[in-house]
Design an enzyme around this catalytic site. Structure first.
Site, PDB file in Angstrom:
ATOM      1  CG  ASP A 159      16.529   9.096  78.790  1.00  0.00           C
ATOM      2  OD1 ASP A 159      14.988   8.313  79.070  1.00  0.00           O
ATOM      3  OD2 ASP A 159      17.291   8.742  77.941  1.00  0.00           O
ATOM      4  CG  ASP A 160      19.359   6.403  75.669  1.00  0.00           C
ATOM      5  OD1 ASP A 160      18.769   6.974  73.827  1.00  0.00           O
ATOM      6  OD2 ASP A 160      19.879   6.800  76.065  1.00  0.00           O
ATOM      7  NE  ARG A 215      12.288  18.838  69.378  1.00  0.00           N
ATOM      8  CZ  ARG A 215      13.362  17.610  68.838  1.00  0.00           C
ATOM      9  NH1 ARG A 215      13.987  18.356  68.220  1.00  0.00           N
ATOM     10  NH2 ARG A 215      13.763  16.655  69.413  1.00  0.00           N
ATOM     11  CG  ASN A 265      13.724  20.308  80.790  1.00  0.00           C
ATOM     12  OD1 ASN A 265      12.877  18.763  80.691  1.00  0.00           O
ATOM     13  ND2 ASN A 265      14.834  20.578  79.770  1.00  0.00           N
ATOM     14  NE  ARG A 316      12.683   8.831  77.584  1.00  0.00           N
ATOM     15  CZ  ARG A 316      13.428   9.097  76.668  1.00  0.00           C
ATOM     16  NH1 ARG A 316      12.773   9.416  74.851  1.00  0.00           N
ATOM     17  NH2 ARG A 316      14.792   8.338  75.230  1.00  0.00           N
ATOM     18  CD  GLN A 369      11.144  13.347  78.755  1.00  0.00           C
ATOM     19  OE1 GLN A 369      10.665  13.356  80.439  1.00  0.00           O
ATOM     20  NE2 GLN A 369      12.265  13.189  78.333  1.00  0.00           N
TER      21      GLN A 369
END
Lengths: 330, 330
Positions: B243-244, B74, B128, B133, B70
């Site tokens: 999310d992790d 950058r 966003n 992901r 994701q």
């Protein structure tokens, strides 16, 4: 008044009732007597004085392990190591395989220096054989066996961690000494350690055996070992070597996976220089390594194939001894 | 001469024979024609010019993995990392989750700089969101997913080894960044890394999560994530974080074991200082860590319990990079 009506049936009923109740009472007494005879006798529960049952005896067979240590001609090292290993967490019992044929065991001395944290059993052998330690000892009560050579000292921290790793990989030999075999173009195998060229599977090295002289494994493999072909015993007896290689073949064949899981030891020491006996261990014999290559090839013949598999997994303890040993310079 | 006998049957046979053979021949021709119509046309096998199918496309779904990365703000780092990751062994495809809403993807530039070792798919997002992901992308063809943050570079050696470890632990999150939660007497949990006091299970430290920003996991967990309670999505969307942590809760609940297996990286780098965008990543926000502790407690409420479990297993590669890295001073 029910003279006629009451008297005759009453008398008859009276006698019958009396008989009936008597019979019932007698039956009840017999039943009660039988029940009391079945009760367990209290005196059997008394702890015998000669063997004090410490609380480790009650440790679940799943949460503790049995140390099996074979010894020959190094009783001074044995006793030093017994003092160390007797206090390892989760140890249930120690079995000493006494290969000093005809010589008295140090059991008397051991008892006179009691009490001890765990019981020790001295198994007197009739023949000095390397594979004596691979018997299916009836004294084994735990699922896990810790096998140690009688000149090897591994720290309690390493053992506690490796035992927890074995509990997660109970079908593997979880230990501290990795070795490998190499295939050559001729089809003949060779045996060695890390100085031998890696098997060629990408980066780094591989191991295909974990030696049982410093390892945990499931007691079921001792049972399996009793059912090996005679030819396996012949190889081990002929060389007085290779029982550990044979165990790795057995385990690899059984699981279809790499036989061992290597745990990198923080503190493992070889004490053989410390012995007064002058006896310095089998691996110093000139032919030792050549024998082990020989054994690999013999076992491949007996097994009609090479069951050993390679692994490159190396396990260490997260945050120990250095609490930041997993830190990276991200 | 067989005038009568021969002539009459002969003529009759002759006509019949003639008809018969004619029919046979016609039938054979028709069959032959039908067969040729069924032959595959050669022109369908020609490789299309626009997407060259490299030999990685034919890699078995079990022996390769899909990189999901994701990206937000950058793109310079993204392109740098794509050049690195496109060449990782066993990579099947790259999925770039494009969180730069309204901005064109670099697909044109990517194509103009082809050919590339693997295909890259740019998934344009409409909002966003951090959890973008974690969609169950239909582009996924492999069992394994490698998820990387768009500022993290892990060496090919580390990835090849970690992938082989994942193949041995496919139900776990196998990755490079361990974290833990701590219980406190108040019953409120806190989140942290190794500087936080260890959970108190014997020696050393423990971890209870492996972050998915640098980890392998089974694509099935993306499917499972679609079925999480709305409250989980709410926590992630509210914080644009966690999310992790949510994925670790999901995996731990599913397996009943520690969610992750930590592989110690040899070479892992954070490139965020290298970006020209001036954007330095979510974890620099003042409230970042407090949010993560908050998320742990919210998820415990949603899950009605704490499913995370501790592990202290640290895996390294045997004999790499130092071929004697397992040597001990026995």
């Amino acid at each position: 008044r029910c003279f006629h009506f009451c008297k005759l049936p009453g008398r008859v009923m009276g006698i019958r009732l009396l008989r009936f109740t008597s019979v019932v009472i007698i039956v009840l007494l017999l039943v009660a007597g039988a029940l009391t005879a079945l009760l367990p006798t209290i005196k059997d529960d008394k702890l015998p004085n000669s063997r004090r049952e410490s609380k480790t005896q009650s440790q679940s067979a799943l949460d503790s392990f049995t140390l099996i240590m074979q010894t020959f001609n190094r009783t001074d090292l044995l006793l030093k190591l017994l003092n160390h290993y007797q206090a390892i967490p989760h140890l249930h019992k120690i079995i000493v395989v006494w290969n000093n044929i005809g010589e008295k065991t140090p059991e008397e001395m051991w008892n006179s220096l009691g009490p001890h944290p765990v019981p020790v059993v001295f198994k007197v052998q009739t023949v000095n054989r390397m594979r004596n330690r691979l018997q299916n000892f009836p004294d084994l009560e735990t699922k896990a066996v810790l096998m140690m050579d009688d000149d090897t000292l591994v720290s309690a921290h390493d053992l506690a961690f490796a035992f927890s790793v074995w509990q997660q990989f109970p079908e593997h030999i979880v230990g501290f000494v990795p070795r490998k075999h190499i295939s050559t173009p001729s089809g003949v195998y060779s045996y060695g350690s890390f100085e031998l060229q890696n098997p060629g599977f990408g980066n780094g090295d591989q191991y295909s055996m974990v030696l049982i002289g410093a390892a945990f494994f499931h007691r079921g493999y001792l049972e399996d070992f009793q059912r090996q072909p005679e030819a396996v015993y012949a190889v081990i007896d002929e060389t007085q070597n290779c029982d550990d290689i044979a165990m790795n073949f057995l385990v690899a064949k059984h699981t279809g996976k790499p036989s061992g899981v290597f745990v990198k030891p923080v503190d493992i020491r070889n004490l053989e220089k410390d012995t007064n006996s002058g006896y310095s261990g089998m691996w110093h014999r000139a032919e030792h390594l050549l024998q082990r290559s020989y054994c690999v090839n013999k076992l491949v013949n007996i097994y009609d194939g090479m069951p050993l598999k390679y692994s490159n997994i190396m396990i260490s303890q997260f945050g120990f001894p250095n609490y930041a040993n997993h830190k990276n310079k991200m």
